[in-house]
Structure formats: structure tokens, C-alpha cells
Design a protein around this motif. Sequence first.
Motif, PDB file in Angstrom:
ATOM      1  N   TRP A 159      23.429  28.145  71.711  1.00  0.00           N
ATOM      2  CA  TRP A 159      22.804  28.153  72.969  1.00  0.00           C
ATOM      3  C   TRP A 159      23.737  29.607  73.747  1.00  0.00           C
ATOM      4  CZ3 TRP A 159      24.987  22.429  73.401  1.00  0.00           C
ATOM      5  CH2 TRP A 159      23.913  21.338  72.917  1.00  0.00           C
ATOM      6  N   ASP A 160      24.829  29.679  73.253  1.00  0.00           N
ATOM      7  CA  ASP A 160      26.173  30.956  74.399  1.00  0.00           C
ATOM      8  C   ASP A 160      25.160  32.296  73.557  1.00  0.00           C
ATOM      9  OD1 ASP A 160      27.235  29.879  71.840  1.00  0.00           O
ATOM     10  OD2 ASP A 160      28.997  30.078  73.127  1.00  0.00           O
ATOM     11  N   HIS A 161      24.652  32.563  72.653  1.00  0.00           N
ATOM     12  CA  HIS A 161      24.237  33.555  72.149  1.00  0.00           C
ATOM     13  C   HIS A 161      23.995  34.428  72.937  1.00  0.00           C
ATOM     14  CE1 HIS A 161      20.256  35.465  73.179  1.00  0.00           C
ATOM     15  NE2 HIS A 161      20.447  34.554  73.881  1.00  0.00           N
ATOM     16  N   ASP A 162      23.867  34.879  74.904  1.00  0.00           N
ATOM     17  CA  ASP A 162      24.400  36.201  74.545  1.00  0.00           C
ATOM     18  C   ASP A 162      25.516  35.988  75.364  1.00  0.00           C
ATOM     19  OD1 ASP A 162      24.853  33.146  76.913  1.00  0.00           O
ATOM     20  OD2 ASP A 162      23.262  34.168  78.341  1.00  0.00           O
ATOM     21  N   GLU A 163      26.256  35.417  75.015  1.00  0.00           N
ATOM     22  CA  GLU A 163      28.276  35.407  75.853  1.00  0.00           C
ATOM     23  C   GLU A 163      28.949  36.023  74.251  1.00  0.00           C
ATOM     24  OE1 GLU A 163      31.710  33.467  77.123  1.00  0.00           O
ATOM     25  OE2 GLU A 163      29.913  32.423  77.012  1.00  0.00           O
ATOM     26  N   VAL A 164      28.097  35.199  73.253  1.00  0.00           N
ATOM     27  CA  VAL A 164      28.887  36.370  71.646  1.00  0.00           C
ATOM     28  C   VAL A 164      28.381  37.697  71.703  1.00  0.00           C
ATOM     29  CG1 VAL A 164      29.000  35.675  69.505  1.00  0.00           C
ATOM     30  CG2 VAL A 164      29.077  33.717  70.703  1.00  0.00           C
ATOM     31  N   LEU A 165      26.810  38.001  72.094  1.00  0.00           N
ATOM     32  CA  LEU A 165      26.275  38.992  71.210  1.00  0.00           C
ATOM     33  C   LEU A 165      27.189  40.304  72.574  1.00  0.00           C
ATOM     34  CD1 LEU A 165      22.343  38.650  71.578  1.00  0.00           C
ATOM     35  CD2 LEU A 165      23.715  39.949  70.082  1.00  0.00           C
ATOM     36  N   GLY A 166      27.247  39.345  73.953  1.00  0.00           N
ATOM     37  CA  GLY A 166      28.443  40.577  74.800  1.00  0.00           C
ATOM     38  C   GLY A 166      29.581  40.934  74.275  1.00  0.00           C
ATOM     39  N   LEU A 167      30.327  39.973  73.975  1.00  0.00           N
ATOM     40  CA  LEU A 167      31.899  39.816  73.710  1.00  0.00           C
ATOM     41  C   LEU A 167      31.676  41.063  71.916  1.00  0.00           C
ATOM     42  CD1 LEU A 167      33.481  36.620  72.936  1.00  0.00           C
ATOM     43  CD2 LEU A 167      34.436  39.076  73.941  1.00  0.00           C
ATOM     44  N   LEU A 168      30.985  41.258  71.049  1.00  0.00           N
ATOM     45  CA  LEU A 168      30.396  41.866  69.735  1.00  0.00           C
ATOM     46  C   LEU A 168      30.034  43.170  69.749  1.00  0.00           C
ATOM     47  CD1 LEU A 168      28.045  38.977  67.604  1.00  0.00           C
ATOM     48  CD2 LEU A 168      30.321  39.277  67.516  1.00  0.00           C
ATOM     49  N   ARG A 169      29.251  43.092  71.623  1.00  0.00           N
ATOM     50  CA  ARG A 169      29.007  44.833  71.506  1.00  0.00           C
ATOM     51  C   ARG A 169      30.248  45.083  72.330  1.00  0.00           C
ATOM     52  NH1 ARG A 169      23.097  42.610  74.213  1.00  0.00           N
ATOM     53  NH2 ARG A 169      22.386  43.100  72.771  1.00  0.00           N
ATOM     54  N   GLU A 170      31.388  44.876  72.760  1.00  0.00           N
ATOM     55  CA  GLU A 170      32.089  45.519  73.546  1.00  0.00           C
ATOM     56  C   GLU A 170      32.849  46.050  72.808  1.00  0.00           C
ATOM     57  OE1 GLU A 170      35.405  43.559  76.498  1.00  0.00           O
ATOM     58  OE2 GLU A 170      33.820  42.559  76.012  1.00  0.00           O
ATOM     59  N   HIS A 171      32.905  45.245  71.728  1.00  0.00           N
ATOM     60  CA  HIS A 171      34.424  45.454  70.506  1.00  0.00           C
ATOM     61  C   HIS A 171      33.984  46.281  68.926  1.00  0.00           C
ATOM     62  CE1 HIS A 171      37.579  43.403  72.883  1.00  0.00           C
ATOM     63  NE2 HIS A 171      36.337  42.474  73.268  1.00  0.00           N
ATOM     64  N   GLY A 172      34.114  47.770  69.739  1.00  0.00           N
ATOM     65  CA  GLY A 172      34.462  48.735  68.584  1.00  0.00           C
ATOM     66  C   GLY A 172      34.227  48.166  67.130  1.00  0.00           C
ATOM     67  N   CYS A 173      35.217  47.347  67.215  1.00  0.00           N
ATOM     68  CA  CYS A 173      35.794  46.847  65.180  1.00  0.00           C
ATOM     69  C   CYS A 173      34.075  45.962  64.688  1.00  0.00           C
ATOM     70  CB  CYS A 173      36.970  46.552  65.352  1.00  0.00           C
ATOM     71  SG  CYS A 173      36.966  44.423  66.841  1.00  0.00           S
ATOM     72  N   VAL A 174      33.434  45.481  65.537  1.00  0.00           N
ATOM     73  CA  VAL A 174      32.408  45.026  64.855  1.00  0.00           C
ATOM     74  C   VAL A 174      31.249  45.215  64.557  1.00  0.00           C
ATOM     75  CG1 VAL A 174      31.041  42.733  65.127  1.00  0.00           C
ATOM     76  CG2 VAL A 174      33.037  42.579  66.476  1.00  0.00           C
ATOM     77  N   LYS A 175      30.806  44.878  63.632  1.00  0.00           N
ATOM     78  CA  LYS A 175      29.924  45.769  62.285  1.00  0.00           C
ATOM     79  C   LYS A 175      28.949  45.058  61.968  1.00  0.00           C
ATOM     80  CE  LYS A 175      33.119  49.113  62.897  1.00  0.00           C
ATOM     81  NZ  LYS A 175      32.596  50.300  63.454  1.00  0.00           N
ATOM     82  N   ALA A 176      29.020  43.742  61.478  1.00  0.00           N
ATOM     83  CA  ALA A 176      28.182  43.102  61.530  1.00  0.00           C
ATOM     84  C   ALA A 176      27.897  41.651  61.324  1.00  0.00           C
ATOM     85  CB  ALA A 176      27.714  43.129  59.414  1.00  0.00           C
ATOM     86  N   PHE A 177      27.217  40.814  62.108  1.00  0.00           N
ATOM     87  CA  PHE A 177      27.221  39.585  62.020  1.00  0.00           C
ATOM     88  C   PHE A 177      25.886  38.454  60.950  1.00  0.00           C
ATOM     89  CE2 PHE A 177      25.707  35.628  63.945  1.00  0.00           C
ATOM     90  CZ  PHE A 177      26.534  34.886  64.642  1.00  0.00           C
ATOM     91  N   PHE A 178      26.502  37.845  59.970  1.00  0.00           N
ATOM     92  CA  PHE A 178      25.468  37.494  59.081  1.00  0.00           C
ATOM     93  C   PHE A 178      25.726  35.142  60.046  1.00  0.00           C
ATOM     94  CE2 PHE A 178      27.225  40.561  56.885  1.00  0.00           C
ATOM     95  CZ  PHE A 178      26.448  40.795  55.730  1.00  0.00           C
ATOM     96  N   ALA A 179      24.400  35.249  59.506  1.00  0.00           N
ATOM     97  CA  ALA A 179      24.012  34.135  59.937  1.00  0.00           C
ATOM     98  C   ALA A 179      23.265  32.530  58.687  1.00  0.00           C
ATOM     99  CB  ALA A 179      23.893  33.798  61.046  1.00  0.00           C
TER     100      ALA A 179
END
Length: 405
Positions: A311-331
Motif C-alpha cells: 500500500w505504501d510502496h511509494d513512501e518505501v521506495l522514496g526511503l530506499l532511493r534516498e539512502h545510498g547504502c541500500v543495494k537490493a530489495f527482495f520480495a
Amino acid sequence: MALARRVKRRPRADGTAPSASREERPRATAKLTTWSALFLVAMALLCSASLSLWLWQQQGVVGASWRERAGTPIPAWVESEEPIVSVGLIADLQYADRPDGYRVGSRRHYRNSLRVLRSARESWLRSNVSHVVVLGDNVDRSCREAHFGGDPSRALSEVLLGFEGLRPHFVLGNHDVESFIGPSRPHLLRALGLESPHYAFRPAPGLKLIVLDTYEVSTYSAGARGEEAMAVLGRKRETSGTAALKGPGNLRGLDRRFNALGGALGGNQTDWLRRELQESDRLGERVVVFSHVPVSPRAVSLRCGTLCLSWDHDEVLGLLREHGCVKAFFAGHDHAGGYHAEDLWGPRLRTGATVAGERRILHHVTVEGVIETGSGVGAYATLDFYGSGVAIRGEGRVPSRFLAF
């Protein structure tokens, strides 16, 4: 070579035109048949293209090319290096003691899930893999029904035996929380060995793995969180009742995600995630995030589409994009699987300057579900982490690929 003479037919006595000769009739029929076949093929292609376009529009999927979905092959140099750490990965077992059946046009192999899990366990133990991330939906919701056992705890215990000798890290899926709904949810957490449904751990120095609970706010939550979920769906939909809320209803595009199969992190968990990412940025760690529900509209299948988004995919995506430490997202959740490499650019590159290190790739991987895996086929992977990326060594339905950091 003799040339056949063209015979000129004279008009009949009654003034009507002469009929075609016996030789000319089959030739005319053949031409008509050829044109008819070409016309039918063209119409079939047009209808197929129109139907595909309509489906993509209805589901709100941006889509990715076949090359992008295939990803990058594992490079040869990887084979000569020892990984920093290896982690097992498996999604959507959905075990239940019941015969195979069909749902949403796909065959589901409920009992076979334990056989796939046993095969995965043997593979991981041979490779000295200890940590395993389980992407949710350990049991199927039908295990609550009397004619399929009537006891989700018993079904879950069968699954947990399959991880003997390993260190599993569980993600909560919609089938898990529905099977242990309301007051039973604390029992589910205890059975999985979880103090909290969202947490982080470090399997190796400099590497942090974060597990999210995409059902913190959901129709399966008790108290205020459940009320919040029903209010969210009430603003988006006209239908009521949990059963009716599982489908997309009349929703279109990205709004299709507002169904009871999904949920959201909620404000407290989102704040916690932000703090974890800020800490890893400061420490220079590499972060990989795990969730049951995808957050990228381009990492879902055509069959599931945006119905399978958080439901909040856009907010989560914003956080992932904002922080350079994040390399991958698995689901998991979308049993057909998917992949998208998101190209991110730093602010200076967006203005036209060429500054090294400003560009990075955020990988979104949706792992194929065990539940749709037939007998004799695997559906799991081993993640080999290196300094420059992670090699996904897939088995069976899960493809192998390299995610460059």
C-alpha cells in the motif's frame, strides 16, 4: 520449351460470360484461401496486442524488457573468489495438507512444498550455508479449514522441521497472518522465534539485512492497526467485508494495490527503517532489504500486476532511493517472480555534470514461489555476497543473476 497457348473463350450464345476453366478454378480458390489465412493471422495479432495493452493499462504496470527481467549473468571472475557470506533464500511455501488445486489460473502444489524445502535444506547444508531468509507465506490459509487439517500450528511445525540445522529469518506473509489472525499473532511470532516482525541482522561485517513487516497495518491486524487498515480501504473502495476486499474490485492502475492481500508498514515501522538506513549510511554498510510484498511496479508479473504492491510502496521506495547504502530489495508474494534494475542518479549528474560515484543501481527482485512448483523442480536460491555485488545462484524456477553494487 513449348509455351502453353492462352485460349480466348468466346461469349455464350445467350450473352453471358463464360465460366472459368477447370485449371483456373483451383488456382482462384488457392489465392482466396491464402488471403483469408493472412487476414485471420493479422486480426489475431491485432487482437493479441490490443488485449495485452489493455491488461497493462488496467494493472498499471510500467513493465520491463525481457533483457532487463533476465538481469546480468554471473560473471566468470566470481567463480574464482570466495564469497564474504552465503545466505539461503526461499519464498511462498504455502504448505497445507491438501491435494493440488487451481487458483487465479495457476496450479498450486500444497504438499510438494515440503519436498522442495527438503531439497533446498540439503543443498544449503552441503554448501555450508547457515542463514536463510524465508520471504513469507510459510503455510496456506486453507490449513485453518477442518477438511484440510484445521490446525495452522501443526502445519507450521511441519514447515519448521524443514529448517533443522539452519538459522532461518522469517518474513510475515499474508497467509501467515491470516492463518494466525488476531490474538493468535503473538503465537505465530513465538513459533517463528521472532521478538518483532521487523528487524535487522548482520551476517557479516559491513553487511546489514533488514526484514520488513508489510502487514503491520492490514485487515489482519488487531486493534487500532486493523481499524486504520479498514479506514484506508474504505476511502479507496466501495465494497466491504474481508473476502470482497481480496480482489481489485473496480480499482485501476496503482490503486489496485489497495486490497486485503496487502498492507503497509505504518508510521512507527517507517521511522524505524529510516533510522536503520541512516545508521548504515554513517557506518558505510551495504544494506539489502527483505519484504513479503514488492514495492516496485516494475518488479511484478503481468499476471499479478499492481495487485501485488505494498500500500505504501511509494513512501518505501522514496526511503530506499534516498539512502545510498541500500543495494537490493527482495520480495515474494507474486509467485511468477520479477526483476527490475532501477537506475538512480545523484543530484549533480541530473544537472549534467559527470561526477564519478553519483550513479547507483537499486535492484528489485521478486522471487518465484514454491507453491507453484511441480514435483521434481526446485524453487530456491543461494545469495553469495561479494564486495562488488551479490550472485543469486538459483535452482529450478528461480533464475541465476548477478546484482552489481
